[in-house]
Design a protein around this motif. Structure first.
Motif, PDB file in Angstrom:
ATOM      1  N   LYS A 172       0.758  -1.290  -0.052  1.00 34.93           N
ATOM      2  CA  LYS A 172       0.102   0.022   0.097  1.00 34.93           C
ATOM      3  C   LYS A 172       0.926   1.274  -0.173  1.00 34.93           C
ATOM      4  O   LYS A 172       0.246   2.418  -0.177  1.00 34.93           O
ATOM      5  CB  LYS A 172      -0.810   0.198   1.201  1.00 34.93           C
ATOM      6  N   LEU A 173       2.285   1.033   0.162  1.00 28.91           N
ATOM      7  CA  LEU A 173       3.026   2.208   0.243  1.00 28.91           C
ATOM      8  C   LEU A 173       3.694   2.366  -1.040  1.00 28.91           C
ATOM      9  O   LEU A 173       4.197   3.583  -1.629  1.00 28.91           O
ATOM     10  CB  LEU A 173       4.498   2.143   1.253  1.00 28.91           C
ATOM     11  N   GLU A 174       3.518   1.651  -2.038  1.00 33.05           N
ATOM     12  CA  GLU A 174       4.150   1.702  -3.427  1.00 33.05           C
ATOM     13  C   GLU A 174       3.697   2.696  -4.094  1.00 33.05           C
ATOM     14  O   GLU A 174       2.315   2.783  -4.433  1.00 33.05           O
ATOM     15  CB  GLU A 174       4.094   0.148  -4.170  1.00 33.05           C
ATOM     16  N   GLY A 175       4.686   3.485  -4.592  1.00 32.15           N
ATOM     17  CA  GLY A 175       4.119   4.482  -5.815  1.00 32.15           C
ATOM     18  C   GLY A 175       3.940   5.988  -5.144  1.00 32.15           C
ATOM     19  O   GLY A 175       3.424   6.876  -5.988  1.00 32.15           O
ATOM     20  N   LEU A 176       3.769   5.806  -3.751  1.00 27.74           N
ATOM     21  CA  LEU A 176       3.312   7.024  -3.037  1.00 27.74           C
ATOM     22  C   LEU A 176       4.605   8.122  -2.597  1.00 27.74           C
ATOM     23  O   LEU A 176       5.556   7.602  -2.616  1.00 27.74           O
ATOM     24  CB  LEU A 176       2.699   6.953  -1.868  1.00 27.74           C
ATOM     25  N   SER A 177       4.320   9.081  -2.444  1.00 29.21           N
ATOM     26  CA  SER A 177       5.374  10.310  -2.169  1.00 29.21           C
ATOM     27  C   SER A 177       5.508  10.221  -0.544  1.00 29.21           C
ATOM     28  O   SER A 177       4.905   9.525   0.026  1.00 29.21           O
ATOM     29  CB  SER A 177       4.977  11.589  -2.566  1.00 29.21           C
ATOM     30  N   GLU A 178       6.793  10.794  -0.332  1.00 28.04           N
ATOM     31  CA  GLU A 178       6.966  10.656   1.165  1.00 28.04           C
ATOM     32  C   GLU A 178       6.008  11.425   1.876  1.00 28.04           C
ATOM     33  O   GLU A 178       5.344  11.125   3.071  1.00 28.04           O
ATOM     34  CB  GLU A 178       8.492  11.710   1.272  1.00 28.04           C
ATOM     35  N   TYR A 179       5.214  12.723   1.347  1.00 29.38           N
ATOM     36  CA  TYR A 179       4.214  13.071   1.909  1.00 29.38           C
ATOM     37  C   TYR A 179       3.162  12.311   2.088  1.00 29.38           C
ATOM     38  O   TYR A 179       2.314  12.354   3.199  1.00 29.38           O
ATOM     39  CB  TYR A 179       3.925  14.261   1.145  1.00 29.38           C
ATOM     40  N   ASP A 180       2.597  11.582   1.076  1.00 30.46           N
ATOM     41  CA  ASP A 180       1.306  10.778   1.083  1.00 30.46           C
ATOM     42  C   ASP A 180       1.354   9.585   1.936  1.00 30.46           C
ATOM     43  O   ASP A 180       0.453   9.237   2.782  1.00 30.46           O
ATOM     44  CB  ASP A 180       1.270  10.272  -0.092  1.00 30.46           C
ATOM     45  N   VAL A 181       2.766   9.027   2.290  1.00 28.32           N
ATOM     46  CA  VAL A 181       2.757   7.702   2.788  1.00 28.32           C
ATOM     47  C   VAL A 181       2.843   8.248   4.679  1.00 28.32           C
ATOM     48  O   VAL A 181       2.577   7.353   5.440  1.00 28.32           O
ATOM     49  CB  VAL A 181       3.943   6.941   2.893  1.00 28.32           C
ATOM     50  N   ARG A 182       2.886   9.493   4.816  1.00 26.70           N
ATOM     51  CA  ARG A 182       2.906  10.031   6.257  1.00 26.70           C
ATOM     52  C   ARG A 182       1.686  10.840   6.579  1.00 26.70           C
ATOM     53  O   ARG A 182       1.352  11.132   7.588  1.00 26.70           O
ATOM     54  CB  ARG A 182       3.981  10.993   6.400  1.00 26.70           C
ATOM     55  N   ARG A 183       0.908  11.160   5.455  1.00 29.53           N
ATOM     56  CA  ARG A 183      -0.237  12.171   5.349  1.00 29.53           C
ATOM     57  C   ARG A 183      -1.231  11.371   6.446  1.00 29.53           C
ATOM     58  O   ARG A 183      -1.666  10.393   6.260  1.00 29.53           O
ATOM     59  CB  ARG A 183      -0.798  12.199   4.182  1.00 29.53           C
ATOM     60  N   PRO A 184      -1.612  12.171   7.377  1.00 26.58           N
ATOM     61  CA  PRO A 184      -2.805  11.905   8.146  1.00 26.58           C
ATOM     62  C   PRO A 184      -3.853  11.718   7.409  1.00 26.58           C
ATOM     63  O   PRO A 184      -4.715  12.949   7.196  1.00 26.58           O
ATOM     64  CB  PRO A 184      -2.785  12.691   9.473  1.00 26.58           C
ATOM     65  N   ARG A 185      -4.733  10.740   7.470  1.00 35.02           N
ATOM     66  CA  ARG A 185      -5.960  10.617   6.975  1.00 35.02           C
ATOM     67  C   ARG A 185      -7.336  10.464   7.717  1.00 35.02           C
ATOM     68  O   ARG A 185      -8.739  10.362   7.319  1.00 35.02           O
ATOM     69  CB  ARG A 185      -6.105   9.473   5.912  1.00 35.02           C
ATOM     70  N   THR A 186      -6.972  10.495   9.149  1.00 37.67           N
ATOM     71  CA  THR A 186      -8.271  10.393  10.121  1.00 37.67           C
ATOM     72  C   THR A 186      -8.188  11.445  11.258  1.00 37.67           C
ATOM     73  O   THR A 186      -6.985  12.058  11.252  1.00 37.67           O
ATOM     74  CB  THR A 186      -8.242   8.980  10.905  1.00 37.67           C
TER      75      THR A 186
END
Length: 204
Positions: free
Chosen positions: A31-45
């Motif tokens: 689920k981390l593949e292909g995402l930016s450093e921002y998006d893998v850390r981005r709080p979504r809840t």
């Protein structure tokens, strides 16, 4: 009557446990593949749940339940679990903790946990120091099942976080486990569910 081969039975059970544990590990990292450093850390809840934080969390889970609990400390430093660490420190990665570092720690945790499963019988008893003493004893079988359940739970969290981030969905690499449908079909499907929900709620 032939006596049961307990060693063979134990190994068969271990094979099943390893399969489901590894499938959860692989799905979570995918689920981390292909995402930016921002998006893998981005709080979504509202509580800050994020993809890389989930990986960091399950790393500690594996090293604890499939290491320390059975007198097999890994020696891998995890400052986020120290007594003086701030609350929830294991659920997010700092800007200085690279994705490669966190994923590397997770791979080290796999190796250590797998070695514990290989070395001990499933009925081996360990003690969970962070549980109440009255119920702190667990078998290796129980501990592995607990780690599998926890990892799959967080892989499910990752499914939703990834879909919210860029729309990507799927169970694992090579098997999306989704019914066929183009973007327009899914938009119609979601709109239909919204109408049904409003109707059921009396808002139609």
């Amino acid at each position: 009557m032939t006596a049961p081969d307990h060693a063979k039975s134990d190994e068969s059970a271990k094979s099943d446990l390893r399969y489901y544990l590894q499938s959860a590990r692989d799905a979570l990292l995918w689920k981390l593949e292909g995402l930016s450093e921002y998006d893998v850390r981005r709080p979504r809840t509202p509580t800050g749940t994020n993809l890389l934080g989930l990986v960091k969390h399950v790393t500690g889970v594996e090293l604890g339940y499939l290491g320390d609990v059975f007198g097999r400390p890994s020696g891998i430093p995890l400052p986020c679990l120290d007594d003086d660490a701030e609350p929830n420190a294991d659920m997010w990665a700092t800007a200085d903790e690279s994705r490669e570092h966190i994923v590397g720690l997770y791979h080290q945790a796999w190796t250590h946990a797998d070695a514990t499963i290989d070395a001990l019988a499933l009925e081996t008893v360990g003690r969970v120091p962070w549980w109440p003493a009255s119920r702190g004893e667990v078998t290796l079988h129980h501990a592995v099942v607990r780690v599998i359940a926890d990892t799959h739970r967080h892989a499910g969290h990752a499914d939703i976080l990834r879909e919210l981030t860029d729309g990507a969905v799927g169970m694992d690499k090579g098997n999306d486990n989704m019914p066929p449908g183009e973007t327009g079909w899914w938009e119609d499907h979601r709109n239909r569910l919204e109408r049904v929900a409003r109707e059921a709620g009396g808002d139609a």
